[in-house]
Design a protein around this motif. Structure first.
Motif, short mmCIF file in Angstrom:
data_model
loop_
_atom_site.label_atom_id
_atom_site.label_comp_id
_atom_site.label_asym_id
_atom_site.label_seq_id
_atom_site.Cartn_x
_atom_site.Cartn_y
_atom_site.Cartn_z
N ASP A 171 0.69 -1.16 0.12
CA ASP A 171 0.02 -0.15 -0.01
C ASP A 171 0.98 1.22 -0.01
N SER A 265 -7.56 1.21 -2.69
CA SER A 265 -6.40 1.63 -2.06
C SER A 265 -5.26 1.85 -3.25
N SER A 267 -2.10 0.92 -4.44
CA SER A 267 -1.07 0.01 -4.15
C SER A 267 -0.49 -0.72 -5.30
#
Ligand SMILES: Cc1cc2nc3c(=O)[nH]c(=O)nc-3n(C[C@H](O)[C@H](O)[C@H](O)COP(=O)(O)OP(=O)(O)OC[C@H]3O[C@@H](n4cnc5c(N)ncnc54)[C@H](O)[C@@H]3O)c2cc1C
Length: 396
Positions: A171, A265, A267
């Motif tokens: 992340d 997210s 990532s």
């Protein structure tokens, strides 16, 4: 080796299908969505990936569908215009690089393959046995010589064969959301941005698009939520943007009503190896560089081209050669993700003021070209950090 299953019919999957077919293999593509996914956001095709597009005969069609973005304007919380920048410079594009909507690119790639590649929509792999027998949610089991996982950052193929996503996901400390919204600002091939500490709101409209895309990025620790619970994700976005000025409240209200909401997210996927037995990963599934890198589409195009080309050169050792040829290119492009993100979501008011001042002063500075080269140079170098072999006439 002739029968090859590809999981995922997006950029990596359709490109792999094209090149495998051209090299004489018989690819089958399974896609979870009921049809090729349209729409989406704007993506860049740069450097070596432009060569892949050209070798597929698509360069003219890609250029014809270019977003034709003109400029990016920054606004402060009160709605005052504070700086304007050329769109190609903002996007780090160089010379022949192209920007296109992801859905348009996907459609071009699909059209190129749909007549001689078997596509199975609305289905997904549920298991892959060592002998190559693949089970599906809906279709009957079938045996394949090779399975290519091109099913994106949350790849099911990767989970089935290599393990849970958490082992490979890195992340970058940020979340992203994008939705189609009404073009209430009347944007015409332009982008409007408001940068506040730790959160950035952005809205743009591309060539011949009567709508706009609202894009938000914000710093955050990993968030716990159900991936199917869009209502909760919209709440998380609203919480992250609460109190923000400019057009943010109107955009959030439009996002609340939108039906193509994307939320994730920011990532990357890092793996020591992209293949195991009869299974190999390509594109975001194996080496997602994150939207912040601006290079995910190019990695998917180049990765699929190299994988198919090495398979055509001979099954023996092909997956090792794919890995050896591609890994330095992937690493160079993954490095861009965290580096670019620093300029996209900015922590302090002072750093934001400095960034805006630089944008305003840039056209008037004596070392302007050198500074521009510094901004665009890193992405240009990474986008060209591979000497593409000519696989175009190789037959598998
Ligand atoms: C908001 C955002 C902005 C971006 N901006 C840029 C940019 O400016 N420049 C750029 O180069 N890149 C950008 N990217 C990244 C780019 O979209 C991806 O890197 C690229 O699409 C990767 O292609 P892919 O084919 O590997 O994966 P994806 O495009 O993610 O495709 C995966 C496919 O697999 C399908 N699938 C998923 N699960 C299954 C399953 N179980 N079975 C069958 N099929 C399945 C999906 O439906 C999808 O069709 C951005 C990404 C996002 C999210």
């Amino acid at each position: 080796m002739t029968n090859i299953l590809i999981s995922g019919a997006s950029i990596a999957g359709t490109t792999a299908a094209y090149w495998l077919r051209r090299h004489g293999f018989t690819p089958t593509v399974v896609e979870r969505a009921p049809a090729i996914r349209e729409g989406g956001y704007k993506v860049d095709i740069r450097g070596a990936a432009i060569d892949v597009i050209e070798r597929m005969g698509l360069l003219e069609a890609v250029r014809a569908r270019s977003t034709e973005m003109r400029h990016v304007t920054h606004y402060d919380a009160t709605g005052r215009r504070v700086a304007t920048m050329d769109a190609d410079l903002f996007g780090g594009r160089h010379g022949g690089d192209a920007e296109i909507m992801r859905g348009d690119l996907n459609e071009l790639l699909y059209d190129l393959t749909r007549d001689d590649v078997e596509y199975i929509f609305d289905d997904t792999i549920t298991g892959i046995a060592e002998d190559g027998t693949v089970t599906f949610e809906r279709s009957a089991p079938r045996r394949f010589d090779l399975v290519i996982g091109a099913d994106g950052v949350h790849s099911v193929t990767r989970r089935l064969v290599f393990g849970e996503e958490e082992r490979f996901r890195r992340d970058l400390g940020c979340h992203i959301s994008i939705s189609t919204v009404p073009n209430h600002l009347g944007l015409d091939r332009e982008e409007a941005v408001h940068v506040a500490p730790g959160r950035t709101a952005n809205v743009y409209s591309t060539r011949q698009d009567p709508t706009a895309k609202a894009l938000f990025m914000w710093s955050s620790a990993p968030l716990a939520y159900d991936h199917r619970d869009t209502a909760r994700q919209k709440e998380l976005l609203a919480e992250a943007m609460a109190g923000a000025g400019w057009e943010v409240p109107e955009l959030l209200e439009a996002v609340r009503r939108s039906d193509d909401f994307y939320f994730d997210s920011v990532s990357q996927i890092h793996m020591d190896r992209w293949s195991s037995g009869r299974v190999v990963l390509v594109g975001d599934a194996g080496y997602c560089a994150s939207p912040a890198s601006g290079q995910g589409t190019s990695l998917a195009l180049v990765g699929a081209y190299v994988l198919a080309g090495e398979l055509a050169r001979g099954a023996e050792g092909a997956l090792d050669r794919y890995e050896a040829v591609l890994r330095p290119f992937v690493e160079a492009n993954q490095e861009l993700g965290p580096a670019n993100l620093k300029g996209m979501v900015i922590g302090s008011r002072l750093a934001i003021r400095i960034q805006l001042m630089m944008i305003r002063l840039l056209p008037h500075l004596p070392g302007r070209d050198r500074m521009i080269e510094r901004v665009a140079g890193a992405i240009h170098r990474a986008a060209n950090a591979i000497a593409l072999a000519d696989y175009t006439t190789v037959q598998g």
